[in-house]
Design a protein around this motif. Structure first.
Motif, PDB file in Angstrom:
ATOM      1  N   SER A 169       0.852  -1.141  -0.185  1.00  0.00           N
ATOM      2  CA  SER A 169      -0.001  -0.037  -0.010  1.00  0.00           C
ATOM      3  C   SER A 169       0.895   1.079   0.020  1.00  0.00           C
ATOM      4  N   TYR A 170       2.094   1.140   0.406  1.00  0.00           N
ATOM      5  CA  TYR A 170       2.926   2.235   0.386  1.00  0.00           C
ATOM      6  C   TYR A 170       3.196   2.481  -1.070  1.00  0.00           C
ATOM      7  N   ALA A 171       3.362   1.584  -1.784  1.00  0.00           N
ATOM      8  CA  ALA A 171       3.954   1.627  -3.331  1.00  0.00           C
ATOM      9  C   ALA A 171       2.785   2.171  -4.124  1.00  0.00           C
ATOM     10  N   ILE A 172       1.707   1.668  -3.713  1.00  0.00           N
ATOM     11  CA  ILE A 172       0.216   1.898  -4.301  1.00  0.00           C
ATOM     12  C   ILE A 172       0.099   3.575  -4.229  1.00  0.00           C
ATOM     13  N   ALA A 173       0.143   3.936  -2.894  1.00  0.00           N
ATOM     14  CA  ALA A 173      -0.143   5.317  -2.686  1.00  0.00           C
ATOM     15  C   ALA A 173       0.960   6.108  -3.379  1.00  0.00           C
ATOM     16  N   LYS A 174       2.267   5.767  -3.679  1.00  0.00           N
ATOM     17  CA  LYS A 174       3.334   6.515  -4.194  1.00  0.00           C
ATOM     18  C   LYS A 174       2.914   6.601  -5.708  1.00  0.00           C
ATOM     19  N   GLY A 175       2.487   5.652  -6.239  1.00  0.00           N
ATOM     20  CA  GLY A 175       1.999   5.463  -7.654  1.00  0.00           C
ATOM     21  C   GLY A 175       1.026   6.449  -7.860  1.00  0.00           C
ATOM     22  N   GLY A 176      -0.127   6.487  -6.826  1.00  0.00           N
ATOM     23  CA  GLY A 176      -1.173   7.522  -7.136  1.00  0.00           C
ATOM     24  C   GLY A 176      -0.743   8.751  -6.916  1.00  0.00           C
ATOM     25  N   VAL A 177       0.381   9.105  -6.243  1.00  0.00           N
ATOM     26  CA  VAL A 177       0.876  10.408  -6.229  1.00  0.00           C
ATOM     27  C   VAL A 177       1.486  11.049  -7.668  1.00  0.00           C
ATOM     28  N   LEU A 178       1.978   9.872  -8.578  1.00  0.00           N
ATOM     29  CA  LEU A 178       2.388  10.025  -9.840  1.00  0.00           C
ATOM     30  C   LEU A 178       1.295  10.721 -10.705  1.00  0.00           C
ATOM     31  N   ALA A 179       0.083  10.052 -10.601  1.00  0.00           N
ATOM     32  CA  ALA A 179      -1.141   9.980 -11.324  1.00  0.00           C
ATOM     33  C   ALA A 179      -1.707  11.642 -11.027  1.00  0.00           C
ATOM     34  N   ALA A 180      -1.525  11.622  -9.495  1.00  0.00           N
ATOM     35  CA  ALA A 180      -2.082  12.991  -8.808  1.00  0.00           C
ATOM     36  C   ALA A 180      -1.354  14.347  -9.628  1.00  0.00           C
ATOM     37  N   THR A 181      -0.138  13.924  -9.728  1.00  0.00           N
ATOM     38  CA  THR A 181       0.927  15.071 -10.203  1.00  0.00           C
ATOM     39  C   THR A 181       0.472  15.682 -11.588  1.00  0.00           C
ATOM     40  N   ARG A 182       0.456  14.549 -12.249  1.00  0.00           N
ATOM     41  CA  ARG A 182       0.015  14.892 -13.738  1.00  0.00           C
ATOM     42  C   ARG A 182      -1.167  15.384 -13.864  1.00  0.00           C
ATOM     43  N   GLN A 183      -2.272  15.099 -13.077  1.00  0.00           N
ATOM     44  CA  GLN A 183      -3.512  15.749 -13.116  1.00  0.00           C
ATOM     45  C   GLN A 183      -3.598  17.196 -12.456  1.00  0.00           C
ATOM     46  N   MET A 184      -2.662  17.378 -11.257  1.00  0.00           N
ATOM     47  CA  MET A 184      -2.499  18.711 -10.877  1.00  0.00           C
ATOM     48  C   MET A 184      -1.955  19.660 -12.020  1.00  0.00           C
ATOM     49  N   ALA A 185      -0.693  19.123 -12.911  1.00  0.00           N
ATOM     50  CA  ALA A 185      -0.234  19.785 -13.795  1.00  0.00           C
ATOM     51  C   ALA A 185      -1.092  20.336 -14.778  1.00  0.00           C
ATOM     52  N   GLY A 186      -1.979  19.465 -15.107  1.00  0.00           N
ATOM     53  CA  GLY A 186      -2.993  19.673 -16.352  1.00  0.00           C
ATOM     54  C   GLY A 186      -3.766  20.705 -15.859  1.00  0.00           C
ATOM     55  N   ALA A 187      -4.325  20.552 -14.530  1.00  0.00           N
ATOM     56  CA  ALA A 187      -5.329  21.690 -14.009  1.00  0.00           C
ATOM     57  C   ALA A 187      -4.730  23.020 -13.918  1.00  0.00           C
ATOM     58  N   GLY A 188      -3.338  23.082 -13.640  1.00  0.00           N
ATOM     59  CA  GLY A 188      -2.627  24.289 -13.351  1.00  0.00           C
ATOM     60  C   GLY A 188      -1.964  24.843 -14.762  1.00  0.00           C
ATOM     61  N   ALA A 189      -2.178  24.087 -15.888  1.00  0.00           N
ATOM     62  CA  ALA A 189      -1.634  24.685 -17.002  1.00  0.00           C
ATOM     63  C   ALA A 189      -2.203  26.104 -17.471  1.00  0.00           C
ATOM     64  N   GLY A 190      -1.541  26.839 -17.696  1.00  0.00           N
ATOM     65  CA  GLY A 190      -2.186  28.211 -17.971  1.00  0.00           C
ATOM     66  C   GLY A 190      -2.550  29.204 -16.952  1.00  0.00           C
ATOM     67  N   LEU A 191      -2.132  28.731 -15.738  1.00  0.00           N
ATOM     68  CA  LEU A 191      -2.357  29.285 -14.729  1.00  0.00           C
ATOM     69  C   LEU A 191      -1.067  29.556 -14.100  1.00  0.00           C
ATOM     70  N   ASN A 192      -0.024  29.227 -14.508  1.00  0.00           N
ATOM     71  CA  ASN A 192       1.284  29.303 -13.952  1.00  0.00           C
ATOM     72  C   ASN A 192       1.269  28.453 -12.722  1.00  0.00           C
ATOM     73  N   ILE A 193       0.711  27.346 -12.674  1.00  0.00           N
ATOM     74  CA  ILE A 193       0.741  26.332 -11.565  1.00  0.00           C
ATOM     75  C   ILE A 193       1.660  25.288 -12.061  1.00  0.00           C
ATOM     76  N   LYS A 194       2.713  25.196 -11.396  1.00  0.00           N
ATOM     77  CA  LYS A 194       3.384  23.667 -11.832  1.00  0.00           C
ATOM     78  C   LYS A 194       3.618  22.778 -10.941  1.00  0.00           C
ATOM     79  N   ALA A 195       3.403  21.721 -11.300  1.00  0.00           N
ATOM     80  CA  ALA A 195       3.351  20.493 -10.243  1.00  0.00           C
ATOM     81  C   ALA A 195       4.301  19.256 -10.958  1.00  0.00           C
ATOM     82  N   ASN A 196       5.241  19.058 -10.122  1.00  0.00           N
ATOM     83  CA  ASN A 196       6.046  17.622 -10.347  1.00  0.00           C
ATOM     84  C   ASN A 196       6.123  16.891  -9.338  1.00  0.00           C
ATOM     85  N   ALA A 197       6.687  15.741  -9.520  1.00  0.00           N
ATOM     86  CA  ALA A 197       6.981  14.676  -8.378  1.00  0.00           C
ATOM     87  C   ALA A 197       8.386  14.481  -8.438  1.00  0.00           C
ATOM     88  N   ILE A 198       9.021  14.062  -7.184  1.00  0.00           N
ATOM     89  CA  ILE A 198      10.221  13.588  -6.919  1.00  0.00           C
ATOM     90  C   ILE A 198      10.044  12.267  -6.674  1.00  0.00           C
TER      91      ILE A 198
END
Ligand SMILES: NC(=O)c1ccc[n+]([C@@H]2O[C@H](COP(=O)([O-])OP(=O)(O)OC[C@H]3O[C@@H](n4cnc5c(N)ncnc54)[C@H](O)[C@@H]3O)[C@@H](O)[C@H]2O)c1
Length: 320
Positions: A169-198
């Motif tokens: 479940s640690y790995a599954i949650a961290k996998g979810g973070v990758l997807a969440a980051t892509r979605q946040m970046a999509g929502a922030g495009a054009g608003l100068n809101i940038k989201a990346n994951a490490i």
């Protein structure tokens, strides 16, 4: 070389009372940010510990001439996540950067999943990151500026300990973070809101008990300090951040993008399971013994799938 500075910027770093989070807080403060240092003070399994580590890091920052405030809420609690963003507004007047770093690491057995650690991991790693971002979003939108650094893990790429412990479940949650980051970046495009994951790798109390007495522990102690992660992540938190929606491996002075990619693959409008088996080499694409990939395409977004389908000869006559 352009300086990476955070003067007049306000950052929230979660789980910043120790390990990598403390390094993020110190490095942002050293470069001029006012920092809300959040930490709920728990052990790696998420049980309460009796110290005030957020305040200890604030004291360190102040002793070095920086500006910081302590917050002791849990990111896994919606009110807490809201309160830590509100504290940035109340004490420093704005919020520009969120470094979602707070984390725990427990494991259940695969035959018990979703087990007791499952909801905990989802709450802290995944929902926690969503809830701090949702609290800051209206401010980001209004000021047309926001930087989000989420923390995933290489565990999302596959990780079972040599002793057979699986960190499902640690790995599954961290996998979810990758997807969440892509979605946040999509929502922030054009608003100068940038989201990346490490995907960090650094010696900390979270990793050292997992590999006692090994050469890997020795290597990590010598070469992979939390400060290396923080220095690389500072680029993603900065105004100059060149990318959004990406994930980066950061460790020991190395930073590299993680590419989601696929080869052109096998394509046939009359596909059958037998044909797929027969053409398995094409499905898997070319790679050498060191996993260097040849002729792969980056998975840019899901619309790009249509481009690849057409390039593989399926439905190319329709203009999309
Ligand atoms: N160290 C590594 O090599 C490594 C590898 C991959 C991912 N990570 C991730 O990096 C992040 C930092 O890890 P670390 O190694 O510094 O661990 P750490 O245990 O040293 O630090 C984590 C901090 O988060 C705090 N925390 C936990 N739950 C919280 C909550 N609900 N609200 C607020 N604070 C909370 C803890 O009290 C702790 O101080 C974690 O998200 C971890 O999963 C670390």
């Amino acid at each position: 070389m352009t300086d990476v500075r955070f003067d007049d910027r306000v950052a929230l770093v979660t789980g910043a009372g120790g390990g990598i989070g403390r390094a993020h807080a110190l490095s942002l403060a050293e470069r001029g940010a006012k920092v809300v240092v959040n930490d709920y003070a728990v052990n790696i399994k998420g049980d309460s510990e009796p110290d005030d580590r957020a305040q200890a890091v604030v004291d360190e920052i102040r002793a070095l001439g920086g500006v910081a405030a302590a917050n002791r809420d849990s990111v896994a609690d919606a009110t807490g996540a809201q309160a830590m963003v509100q504290q940035a507004i109340d004490e420093f007047g704005r919020i520009d950067v969120i470094v979602n770093n707070a984390g725990i690491n427990a494991s259940d057995k695969i035959e018990n999943e979703p087990g007791p650690a499952y909801q905990q991991h989802m709450s802290v790693h995944l929902e926690g990151q969503l809830m701090t971002v949702r609290a800051a979003w209206p401010y980001f939108e209004r000021q047309n500026y926001g930087r989000i650094v989420n923390t995933s893990s290489a565990a999302a790429l596959g990780f079972v300990q040599p002793d057979g412990t699986w960190y499902g479940s640690y790995a599954i949650a961290k996998g979810g973070v990758l997807a969440a980051t892509r979605q946040m970046a999509g929502a922030g495009a054009g608003l100068n809101i940038k989201a990346n994951a490490i995907l960090p790798l650094a010696i900390s109390r979270m990793v050292s008990p997992l590999i006692p007495g090994t050469s890997v522990l020795d290597y990590m102690e010598r070469h992979t300090g939390p400060e290396h992660v923080a220095l690389a992540a500072a680029v993603l938190a900065s105004e100059q951040c060149p990318s959004t929606g990406q994930a980066f491996s950061v460790s020991g002075g190395r930073m590299a993008v993680l590419v989601f990619a696929s080869p052109l693959g096998y394509a046939d409008p009359e596909l059958t399971p037998e044909k797929v088996l027969e053409n398995w080499g094409q499905v898997m694409g070319e790679q050498d013994k060191e996993h260097q990939l040849l002729n792969y395409y980056e998975a840019v977004d899901n619309a790009f799938e249509y481009t690849l389908l057409q390039r593989a000869g399926i439905g190319a006559e329709i203009a999309l």
